[in-house]
Motif scaffolding. Sequence first.
Motif, short mmCIF file in Angstrom:
data_model
loop_
_atom_site.label_atom_id
_atom_site.label_comp_id
_atom_site.label_asym_id
_atom_site.label_seq_id
_atom_site.Cartn_x
_atom_site.Cartn_y
_atom_site.Cartn_z
N SER A 169 -8.17 2.01 7.26
CA SER A 169 -6.82 1.04 6.91
C SER A 169 -5.81 2.20 6.56
CB SER A 169 -7.11 0.24 5.76
OG SER A 169 -6.14 -0.67 5.72
N PRO A 170 -5.14 2.73 7.56
CA PRO A 170 -3.92 3.38 7.42
C PRO A 170 -2.63 2.68 6.96
CG PRO A 170 -4.03 3.10 9.53
CD PRO A 170 -5.51 2.53 9.15
N ASP A 171 -2.66 1.47 6.91
CA ASP A 171 -1.49 0.66 6.37
C ASP A 171 -1.39 0.40 5.02
OD1 ASP A 171 -3.92 -0.94 6.47
OD2 ASP A 171 -2.52 -2.95 7.19
N ILE A 172 -2.26 0.96 4.27
CA ILE A 172 -2.15 0.80 2.57
C ILE A 172 -1.13 1.58 2.19
CG2 ILE A 172 -3.63 1.60 0.70
CD1 ILE A 172 -6.06 1.34 1.95
N PRO A 173 -0.19 0.86 1.41
CA PRO A 173 1.01 1.40 0.85
C PRO A 173 1.03 2.69 0.12
CG PRO A 173 0.79 -0.78 0.41
CD PRO A 173 -0.28 -0.52 0.94
N LEU A 174 1.52 3.68 0.53
CA LEU A 174 1.24 4.99 -0.27
C LEU A 174 1.71 4.88 -1.77
CD1 LEU A 174 0.59 7.98 0.26
CD2 LEU A 174 3.10 8.58 0.81
N ALA A 175 2.61 3.76 -2.09
CA ALA A 175 3.03 3.77 -3.65
C ALA A 175 1.97 3.16 -4.31
CB ALA A 175 4.10 2.84 -3.53
N LYS A 176 1.13 2.39 -3.72
CA LYS A 176 -0.09 1.66 -4.50
C LYS A 176 -1.31 2.64 -4.79
CE LYS A 176 -1.46 -2.35 -3.46
NZ LYS A 176 -1.33 -2.95 -4.84
N ALA A 177 -1.54 3.76 -3.60
CA ALA A 177 -2.47 4.86 -3.86
C ALA A 177 -2.23 5.58 -4.73
CB ALA A 177 -2.69 5.46 -2.57
N LEU A 178 -0.81 5.94 -5.16
CA LEU A 178 -0.13 6.80 -5.79
C LEU A 178 -0.11 6.30 -7.38
CD1 LEU A 178 2.59 8.62 -3.80
CD2 LEU A 178 0.35 9.35 -4.37
N ALA A 179 0.35 4.99 -7.40
CA ALA A 179 0.12 4.52 -8.76
C ALA A 179 -1.08 4.19 -9.40
CB ALA A 179 0.71 2.81 -8.49
N ALA A 180 -2.29 4.19 -8.49
CA ALA A 180 -3.65 4.14 -8.88
C ALA A 180 -3.96 5.47 -9.60
CB ALA A 180 -4.59 3.58 -7.83
N SER A 181 -3.71 6.55 -8.61
CA SER A 181 -4.03 7.86 -8.87
C SER A 181 -3.40 8.23 -10.34
CB SER A 181 -3.65 8.91 -7.81
OG SER A 181 -3.99 10.26 -8.10
N SER A 182 -2.00 7.78 -10.68
CA SER A 182 -1.57 8.11 -11.80
C SER A 182 -1.44 7.17 -13.02
CB SER A 182 -0.13 8.59 -11.45
OG SER A 182 0.76 7.55 -10.90
N GLY A 183 -2.32 6.02 -12.73
CA GLY A 183 -2.09 4.94 -13.60
C GLY A 183 -3.11 5.24 -14.93
N LEU A 184 -2.71 5.86 -15.77
CA LEU A 184 -3.34 6.36 -16.99
C LEU A 184 -3.61 4.99 -17.83
CD1 LEU A 184 -4.66 8.82 -18.51
CD2 LEU A 184 -2.56 8.81 -19.94
N PRO A 185 -4.98 4.71 -18.00
CA PRO A 185 -4.94 3.85 -19.09
C PRO A 185 -4.72 4.13 -20.58
CG PRO A 185 -7.18 4.36 -18.04
CD PRO A 185 -6.12 5.33 -17.95
N PRO A 186 -4.01 3.04 -21.32
CA PRO A 186 -4.23 1.59 -21.04
C PRO A 186 -3.10 1.00 -20.58
CG PRO A 186 -3.80 1.98 -23.38
CD PRO A 186 -3.87 3.17 -22.76
N PHE A 187 -2.01 1.57 -20.50
CA PHE A 187 -0.80 0.86 -20.34
C PHE A 187 -0.30 0.83 -18.86
CE2 PHE A 187 0.14 2.92 -24.51
CZ PHE A 187 -0.25 1.74 -25.19
N LEU A 188 -0.71 1.91 -17.89
CA LEU A 188 -0.37 1.79 -16.67
C LEU A 188 -1.71 1.35 -15.64
CD1 LEU A 188 1.75 4.84 -16.44
CD2 LEU A 188 2.66 2.69 -16.44
N SER A 189 -2.39 1.03 -16.20
CA SER A 189 -3.78 0.53 -15.56
C SER A 189 -4.30 -0.85 -15.80
CB SER A 189 -4.85 1.55 -16.10
OG SER A 189 -6.06 1.33 -15.51
N PRO A 190 -4.98 -1.49 -14.84
CA PRO A 190 -5.28 -0.98 -13.47
C PRO A 190 -4.39 -1.20 -12.47
CG PRO A 190 -6.30 -3.01 -13.91
CD PRO A 190 -5.68 -2.73 -15.16
N VAL A 191 -4.68 -0.82 -11.22
CA VAL A 191 -4.01 -1.18 -10.00
C VAL A 191 -5.12 -1.84 -9.10
CG1 VAL A 191 -3.08 -0.24 -7.69
CG2 VAL A 191 -2.42 0.76 -10.22
N ILE A 192 -4.66 -3.13 -8.74
CA ILE A 192 -5.66 -3.96 -7.98
C ILE A 192 -5.12 -3.70 -6.43
CG2 ILE A 192 -6.55 -6.30 -7.40
CD1 ILE A 192 -7.04 -5.12 -10.35
#
Length: 382
Positions: A169-192
Amino acid sequence: MVGEKEAIGETALALSGGGFRATLFHVGSLWRLNELGMLPGLKCVSSISGGAFVGALLGLRWSELGFDDGGVGKNLNDLVVEPLRKMCSIGVDAVPSYVNMAAMLFGGVTSGLEGGLRKHLFGADTLGDLPKEGEGPRFVFTVSNLQTGGWVWFSREGLREERLGALDSPDIPLAKALAASSGLPPFLSPVILKTDPSRWRESEGSDLFHKTGLRKRLILTDGGIQDPIGLDPILDENVYDTILVSDASVTREVWRTPSSFWIRQTGRSTILQTVSNGMARRRALRGGRFTNKRDRLVDFVWWCNADEIGSYGIVDALAKDSDETRKLCEIRTRLDRFTPVEQGRLINWGYALCDAALRRRFTRDAETSLTPPQWPFPEYAF
Protein backbone atom coordinates in the motif's frame (compact mmCIF):
# COMPACT_ATOMS: atom_id res chain seq x y z
CA MET A 1 36.37 10.00 -2.74
CA VAL A 2 35.82 7.06 -0.43
CA GLY A 3 35.97 3.80 -2.33
CA GLU A 4 38.51 4.88 -4.95
CA LYS A 5 41.36 3.20 -3.09
CA GLU A 6 39.41 0.87 -0.83
CA ALA A 7 36.13 -0.60 -2.07
CA ILE A 8 33.45 -0.99 0.57
CA GLY A 9 30.91 -3.02 -1.41
CA GLU A 10 27.18 -2.98 -0.66
CA THR A 11 26.55 -0.32 1.99
CA ALA A 12 23.62 0.46 4.28
CA LEU A 13 23.08 3.39 6.64
CA ALA A 14 21.20 3.31 9.96
CA LEU A 15 19.92 6.54 11.54
CA SER A 16 18.90 6.12 15.17
CA GLY A 17 16.09 7.65 17.15
CA GLY A 18 16.41 10.41 19.72
CA GLY A 19 13.94 13.18 18.83
CA PHE A 20 15.14 16.39 17.20
CA ARG A 21 18.48 15.89 18.92
CA ALA A 22 18.96 12.85 16.69
CA THR A 23 17.61 14.68 13.64
CA LEU A 24 20.28 17.38 13.98
CA PHE A 25 23.08 14.96 14.83
CA HIS A 26 22.25 12.92 11.70
CA VAL A 27 22.21 16.07 9.58
CA GLY A 28 25.86 16.48 10.55
CA SER A 29 26.60 12.85 9.68
CA LEU A 30 24.83 13.20 6.34
CA TRP A 31 26.77 16.38 5.63
CA ARG A 32 30.09 14.56 6.01
CA LEU A 33 28.96 11.46 4.08
CA ASN A 34 27.90 13.72 1.24
CA GLU A 35 31.24 15.55 1.18
CA LEU A 36 32.96 12.19 0.80
CA GLY A 37 30.73 11.13 -2.08
CA MET A 38 29.28 8.20 -0.15
CA LEU A 39 25.55 8.80 -0.56
CA PRO A 40 25.13 7.36 -4.09
CA GLY A 41 26.72 4.10 -2.88
CA LEU A 42 24.01 3.51 -0.27
CA LYS A 43 21.65 0.62 -1.00
CA CYS A 44 19.49 0.98 2.11
CA VAL A 45 18.74 3.76 4.60
CA SER A 46 16.99 2.47 7.72
CA SER A 47 15.80 5.11 10.16
CA ILE A 48 13.67 5.53 13.21
CA SER A 49 11.98 8.32 15.18
CA GLY A 50 14.06 11.53 14.91
CA GLY A 51 16.31 9.83 12.39
CA ALA A 52 13.28 8.96 10.24
CA PHE A 53 12.70 12.65 9.46
CA VAL A 54 16.19 12.77 7.93
CA GLY A 55 15.79 9.49 6.08
CA ALA A 56 12.35 10.43 4.72
CA LEU A 57 13.35 13.85 3.43
CA LEU A 58 16.55 12.43 1.92
CA GLY A 59 14.43 9.86 0.10
CA LEU A 60 11.88 12.37 -1.14
CA ARG A 61 14.57 14.69 -2.53
CA TRP A 62 16.95 12.00 -3.77
CA SER A 63 16.39 12.60 -7.49
CA GLU A 64 16.92 16.36 -7.05
CA LEU A 65 20.22 16.27 -5.14
CA GLY A 66 22.32 16.84 -8.25
CA PHE A 67 25.11 14.34 -7.63
CA ASP A 68 28.31 15.27 -9.47
CA ASP A 69 30.94 12.88 -10.87
CA GLY A 70 32.41 12.52 -7.38
CA GLY A 71 29.09 11.52 -5.86
CA VAL A 72 28.56 14.81 -4.02
CA GLY A 73 24.99 16.09 -3.88
CA LYS A 74 25.21 19.80 -4.63
CA ASN A 75 21.67 20.52 -3.44
CA LEU A 76 21.77 18.65 -0.13
CA ASN A 77 21.90 21.81 1.97
CA ASP A 78 18.96 23.52 0.28
CA LEU A 79 16.73 20.47 -0.11
CA VAL A 80 17.44 18.51 3.07
CA VAL A 81 19.53 20.35 5.67
CA GLU A 82 17.74 23.70 5.78
CA PRO A 83 14.15 22.32 5.73
CA LEU A 84 15.03 20.02 8.64
CA ARG A 85 16.63 22.88 10.57
CA LYS A 86 13.56 24.99 9.98
CA MET A 87 11.27 22.31 11.41
CA CYS A 88 13.58 21.89 14.41
CA SER A 89 13.38 25.66 14.94
CA ILE A 90 9.60 25.50 15.19
CA GLY A 91 8.93 22.31 17.14
CA VAL A 92 5.96 20.01 16.56
CA ASP A 93 5.23 18.21 19.85
CA ALA A 94 3.75 20.76 22.27
CA VAL A 95 0.22 21.16 20.91
CA PRO A 96 -0.27 17.44 20.10
CA SER A 97 0.92 16.53 23.60
CA TYR A 98 -1.58 18.81 25.32
CA VAL A 99 -4.42 17.73 23.05
CA ASN A 100 -3.59 14.07 23.60
CA MET A 101 -3.54 14.60 27.36
CA ALA A 102 -7.05 16.01 27.17
CA ALA A 103 -8.22 13.25 24.83
CA MET A 104 -6.91 10.60 27.24
CA LEU A 105 -9.54 11.65 29.76
CA PHE A 106 -12.21 10.42 27.37
CA GLY A 107 -10.33 7.41 26.00
CA GLY A 108 -9.58 9.06 22.66
CA VAL A 109 -6.50 9.72 20.53
CA THR A 110 -5.61 12.51 18.12
CA SER A 111 -3.42 12.87 15.04
CA GLY A 112 -1.81 16.16 16.00
CA LEU A 113 1.76 15.07 15.43
CA GLU A 114 0.90 13.75 11.98
CA GLY A 115 -0.73 17.08 11.19
CA GLY A 116 2.35 19.00 12.33
CA LEU A 117 4.64 16.89 10.17
CA ARG A 118 2.35 17.42 7.19
CA LYS A 119 2.25 21.16 7.74
CA HIS A 120 5.93 21.81 8.32
CA LEU A 121 7.69 19.34 6.03
CA PHE A 122 6.01 16.36 4.38
CA GLY A 123 2.68 17.64 3.08
CA ALA A 124 0.69 15.02 1.17
CA ASP A 125 3.73 12.87 0.32
CA THR A 126 3.20 9.11 0.56
CA LEU A 127 5.43 6.08 0.83
CA GLY A 128 5.07 5.73 -2.93
CA ASP A 129 6.96 9.01 -3.42
CA LEU A 130 10.20 7.42 -2.18
CA PRO A 131 12.71 6.23 -4.82
CA LYS A 132 11.87 3.21 -6.93
CA GLU A 133 14.19 0.23 -6.97
CA GLY A 134 17.23 1.10 -9.08
CA GLU A 135 16.68 4.85 -8.69
CA GLY A 136 18.01 5.22 -5.16
CA PRO A 137 18.40 3.39 -1.84
CA ARG A 138 15.61 1.50 -0.16
CA PHE A 139 14.26 3.68 2.65
CA VAL A 140 12.78 1.90 5.69
CA PHE A 141 11.12 3.32 8.83
CA THR A 142 10.55 1.27 11.98
CA VAL A 143 7.42 1.46 14.15
CA SER A 144 6.12 -0.63 17.06
CA ASN A 145 2.68 -2.27 17.17
CA LEU A 146 1.05 -1.94 20.59
CA GLN A 147 -1.40 -4.77 19.84
CA THR A 148 0.96 -7.55 18.77
CA GLY A 149 4.19 -6.35 20.36
CA GLY A 150 5.84 -6.73 16.97
CA TRP A 151 7.73 -4.35 14.73
CA VAL A 152 6.31 -2.65 11.65
CA TRP A 153 8.55 -1.66 8.74
CA PHE A 154 7.30 0.99 6.33
CA SER A 155 8.93 1.35 2.90
CA ARG A 156 7.97 2.40 -0.61
CA GLU A 157 5.99 -0.78 -1.15
CA GLY A 158 3.84 -0.38 1.97
CA LEU A 159 4.31 -2.10 5.29
CA ARG A 160 5.39 -5.38 6.82
CA GLU A 161 4.25 -6.32 10.32
CA GLU A 162 6.26 -8.94 12.17
CA ARG A 163 3.28 -11.09 13.19
CA LEU A 164 0.47 -10.00 10.85
CA GLY A 165 2.02 -10.19 7.39
CA ALA A 166 2.52 -7.60 4.64
CA LEU A 167 0.38 -4.92 3.02
CA ASP A 168 1.32 -3.53 -0.38
CA SER A 169 0.00 0.00 0.00
CA PRO A 170 2.30 2.78 -1.24
CA ASP A 171 -0.43 5.39 -0.72
CA ILE A 172 0.05 5.41 3.08
CA PRO A 173 0.83 9.02 4.09
CA LEU A 174 4.49 9.45 4.93
CA ALA A 175 3.59 11.83 7.76
CA LYS A 176 1.52 9.09 9.42
CA ALA A 177 4.34 6.55 9.27
CA LEU A 178 6.79 9.10 10.69
CA ALA A 179 4.38 10.22 13.41
CA ALA A 180 4.08 6.60 14.50
CA SER A 181 7.84 6.05 14.41
CA SER A 182 8.48 9.12 16.58
CA GLY A 183 5.35 8.94 18.76
CA LEU A 184 6.95 8.48 22.18
CA PRO A 185 4.43 7.39 24.86
CA PRO A 186 2.49 8.65 26.64
CA PHE A 187 1.86 12.07 25.07
CA LEU A 188 2.42 11.48 21.34
CA SER A 189 1.11 7.94 21.17
CA PRO A 190 -0.62 6.02 19.72
CA VAL A 191 -1.12 6.56 15.98
CA ILE A 192 -4.04 4.70 14.41
CA LEU A 193 -3.71 3.20 10.92
CA LYS A 194 -6.85 1.70 9.35
CA THR A 195 -6.42 -0.73 6.46
CA ASP A 196 -8.41 -3.17 4.36
CA PRO A 197 -7.58 -6.58 5.90
CA SER A 198 -8.44 -8.38 2.64
CA ARG A 199 -5.45 -6.75 0.93
CA TRP A 200 -2.88 -8.22 3.31
CA ARG A 201 -0.76 -11.23 2.41
CA GLU A 202 0.80 -13.77 4.68
CA SER A 203 4.57 -13.66 5.14
CA GLU A 204 7.21 -15.63 6.99
CA GLY A 205 6.59 -15.62 10.74
CA SER A 206 3.13 -14.03 10.55
CA ASP A 207 1.55 -16.24 13.22
CA LEU A 208 -1.36 -13.80 13.74
CA PHE A 209 -2.32 -13.44 10.08
CA HIS A 210 -5.67 -15.11 10.82
CA LYS A 211 -6.59 -12.30 13.24
CA THR A 212 -8.47 -10.12 10.75
CA GLY A 213 -9.36 -7.47 13.31
CA LEU A 214 -5.71 -6.78 14.06
CA ARG A 215 -5.09 -6.05 10.39
CA LYS A 216 -8.08 -3.74 10.16
CA ARG A 217 -6.94 -1.21 12.77
CA LEU A 218 -3.27 -0.99 13.76
CA ILE A 219 -2.40 0.86 16.96
CA LEU A 220 1.15 2.09 16.54
CA THR A 221 3.79 3.73 18.69
CA ASP A 222 7.45 4.77 18.84
CA GLY A 223 9.73 2.47 16.86
CA GLY A 224 12.58 3.02 19.32
CA ILE A 225 10.90 0.67 21.77
CA GLN A 226 11.69 -2.15 19.33
CA ASP A 227 14.92 -1.01 17.73
CA PRO A 228 16.29 2.39 18.84
CA ILE A 229 19.16 2.28 16.36
CA GLY A 230 17.29 1.19 13.23
CA LEU A 231 19.49 -1.82 12.52
CA ASP A 232 16.96 -4.64 12.30
CA PRO A 233 15.74 -4.02 8.72
CA ILE A 234 19.37 -3.97 7.56
CA LEU A 235 20.38 -7.09 9.45
CA ASP A 236 17.25 -8.86 8.22
CA GLU A 237 18.44 -8.57 4.61
CA ASN A 238 21.95 -9.69 5.60
CA VAL A 239 23.49 -8.80 2.24
CA TYR A 240 25.56 -5.73 3.08
CA ASP A 241 29.35 -5.61 3.26
CA THR A 242 29.46 -2.34 5.23
CA ILE A 243 26.92 -0.95 7.68
CA LEU A 244 27.25 2.69 8.70
CA VAL A 245 25.54 3.59 11.98
CA SER A 246 24.86 7.16 13.04
CA ASP A 247 23.72 6.74 16.64
CA ALA A 248 22.26 9.64 18.62
CA SER A 249 20.17 7.47 20.91
CA VAL A 250 22.23 7.61 24.10
CA THR A 251 20.67 9.77 26.80
CA ARG A 252 22.55 10.55 29.98
CA GLU A 253 20.28 13.25 31.31
CA VAL A 254 20.02 13.02 35.10
CA TRP A 255 16.52 13.17 36.57
CA ARG A 256 17.55 14.90 39.77
CA THR A 257 14.10 14.92 41.36
CA PRO A 258 12.11 11.89 40.15
CA SER A 259 8.41 12.60 40.01
CA SER A 260 5.78 10.44 41.68
CA PHE A 261 3.30 11.41 38.95
CA TRP A 262 2.62 8.24 36.95
CA ILE A 263 2.56 9.91 33.53
CA ARG A 264 6.00 11.44 34.01
CA GLN A 265 7.36 8.15 35.33
CA THR A 266 5.93 6.35 32.29
CA GLY A 267 7.68 8.73 29.92
CA ARG A 268 10.97 8.43 31.76
CA SER A 269 10.71 4.63 31.90
CA THR A 270 10.08 4.44 28.15
CA ILE A 271 13.20 6.48 27.47
CA LEU A 272 15.29 4.32 29.82
CA GLN A 273 14.04 1.15 28.16
CA THR A 274 14.91 2.52 24.74
CA VAL A 275 18.39 3.51 25.87
CA SER A 276 18.97 0.09 27.47
CA ASN A 277 17.92 -1.70 24.27
CA GLY A 278 20.32 0.44 22.28
CA MET A 279 23.21 -0.14 24.68
CA ALA A 280 22.74 -3.91 24.50
CA ARG A 281 22.76 -3.84 20.70
CA ARG A 282 25.77 -1.56 20.67
CA ARG A 283 27.82 -3.86 22.91
CA ALA A 284 26.90 -6.88 20.79
CA LEU A 285 27.72 -5.43 17.38
CA ARG A 286 29.92 -2.38 17.62
CA GLY A 287 33.37 -2.97 16.23
CA GLY A 288 32.48 -6.58 15.43
CA ARG A 289 32.22 -8.50 12.20
CA PHE A 290 29.99 -11.28 11.01
CA THR A 291 29.59 -13.22 7.80
CA ASN A 292 26.62 -12.31 5.59
CA LYS A 293 24.68 -14.51 3.20
CA ARG A 294 27.34 -14.06 0.56
CA ASP A 295 30.01 -15.40 2.92
CA ARG A 296 31.66 -11.99 3.14
CA LEU A 297 32.67 -10.24 6.33
CA VAL A 298 30.50 -7.29 7.29
CA ASP A 299 32.16 -4.14 8.61
CA PHE A 300 30.42 -1.87 11.11
CA VAL A 301 31.38 1.81 11.09
CA TRP A 302 29.60 3.19 14.15
CA TRP A 303 29.69 6.65 15.70
CA CYS A 304 27.65 7.65 18.75
CA ASN A 305 26.67 10.98 20.30
CA ALA A 306 28.03 9.86 23.71
CA ASP A 307 31.45 8.86 22.38
CA GLU A 308 34.67 10.63 23.26
CA ILE A 309 36.15 11.63 19.95
CA GLY A 310 39.60 10.93 21.36
CA SER A 311 38.69 7.24 21.54
CA TYR A 312 38.80 7.02 17.75
CA GLY A 313 42.56 7.45 17.78
CA ILE A 314 42.62 10.24 15.18
CA VAL A 315 45.47 12.56 16.12
CA ASP A 316 44.11 15.54 14.17
CA ALA A 317 40.41 14.95 14.82
CA LEU A 318 38.27 17.96 14.03
CA ALA A 319 36.98 18.36 17.59
CA LYS A 320 38.42 17.99 21.07
CA ASP A 321 36.60 16.38 23.98
CA SER A 322 35.33 18.87 26.52
CA ASP A 323 32.55 19.44 29.02
CA GLU A 324 30.64 21.04 26.18
CA THR A 325 30.80 17.95 23.96
CA ARG A 326 30.00 15.60 26.84
CA LYS A 327 26.82 17.51 27.62
CA LEU A 328 25.42 16.99 24.13
CA CYS A 329 24.02 13.58 25.08
CA GLU A 330 22.15 15.27 27.93
CA ILE A 331 20.11 17.42 25.55
CA ARG A 332 16.42 16.56 25.53
CA THR A 333 14.99 14.15 22.97
CA ARG A 334 11.76 16.06 22.44
CA LEU A 335 10.42 17.39 19.15
CA ASP A 336 10.31 20.93 20.47
CA ARG A 337 12.11 24.09 19.41
CA PHE A 338 15.91 23.85 19.25
CA THR A 339 17.88 27.08 19.35
CA PRO A 340 20.45 28.02 16.67
CA VAL A 341 23.23 27.25 19.16
CA GLU A 342 21.84 23.79 19.95
CA GLN A 343 21.36 23.09 16.27
CA GLY A 344 24.84 24.22 15.28
CA ARG A 345 26.56 22.23 18.00
CA LEU A 346 24.62 19.02 17.36
CA ILE A 347 25.19 19.20 13.61
CA ASN A 348 28.88 19.90 14.15
CA TRP A 349 29.17 17.01 16.62
CA GLY A 350 27.51 14.52 14.25
CA TYR A 351 29.82 15.72 11.50
CA ALA A 352 32.98 15.47 13.62
CA LEU A 353 32.23 11.99 14.99
CA CYS A 354 31.23 10.69 11.55
CA ASP A 355 34.50 12.04 10.16
CA ALA A 356 36.54 10.42 12.95
CA ALA A 357 34.83 7.04 12.52
CA LEU A 358 35.30 7.05 8.75
CA ARG A 359 38.92 8.15 8.97
CA ARG A 360 39.66 5.34 11.42
CA ARG A 361 38.06 2.86 9.03
CA PHE A 362 39.32 4.14 5.68
CA THR A 363 42.82 5.38 6.42
CA ARG A 364 44.42 2.10 7.45
CA ASP A 365 46.36 2.27 4.22
CA ALA A 366 48.71 5.27 4.11
CA GLU A 367 47.73 5.79 0.47
CA THR A 368 44.08 6.25 1.36
CA SER A 369 43.04 9.79 2.22
CA LEU A 370 39.74 11.57 2.73
CA THR A 371 38.64 15.04 1.79
CA PRO A 372 39.74 17.29 4.71
CA PRO A 373 36.85 18.07 7.08
CA GLN A 374 35.55 21.59 7.63
CA TRP A 375 33.03 22.63 10.25
CA PRO A 376 29.46 22.92 8.87
CA PHE A 377 28.96 25.85 11.28
CA PRO A 378 32.35 27.32 12.28
CA GLU A 379 30.70 29.75 14.70
CA TYR A 380 29.71 26.77 16.86
CA ALA A 381 33.02 24.88 16.65
CA PHE A 382 34.24 23.12 19.77
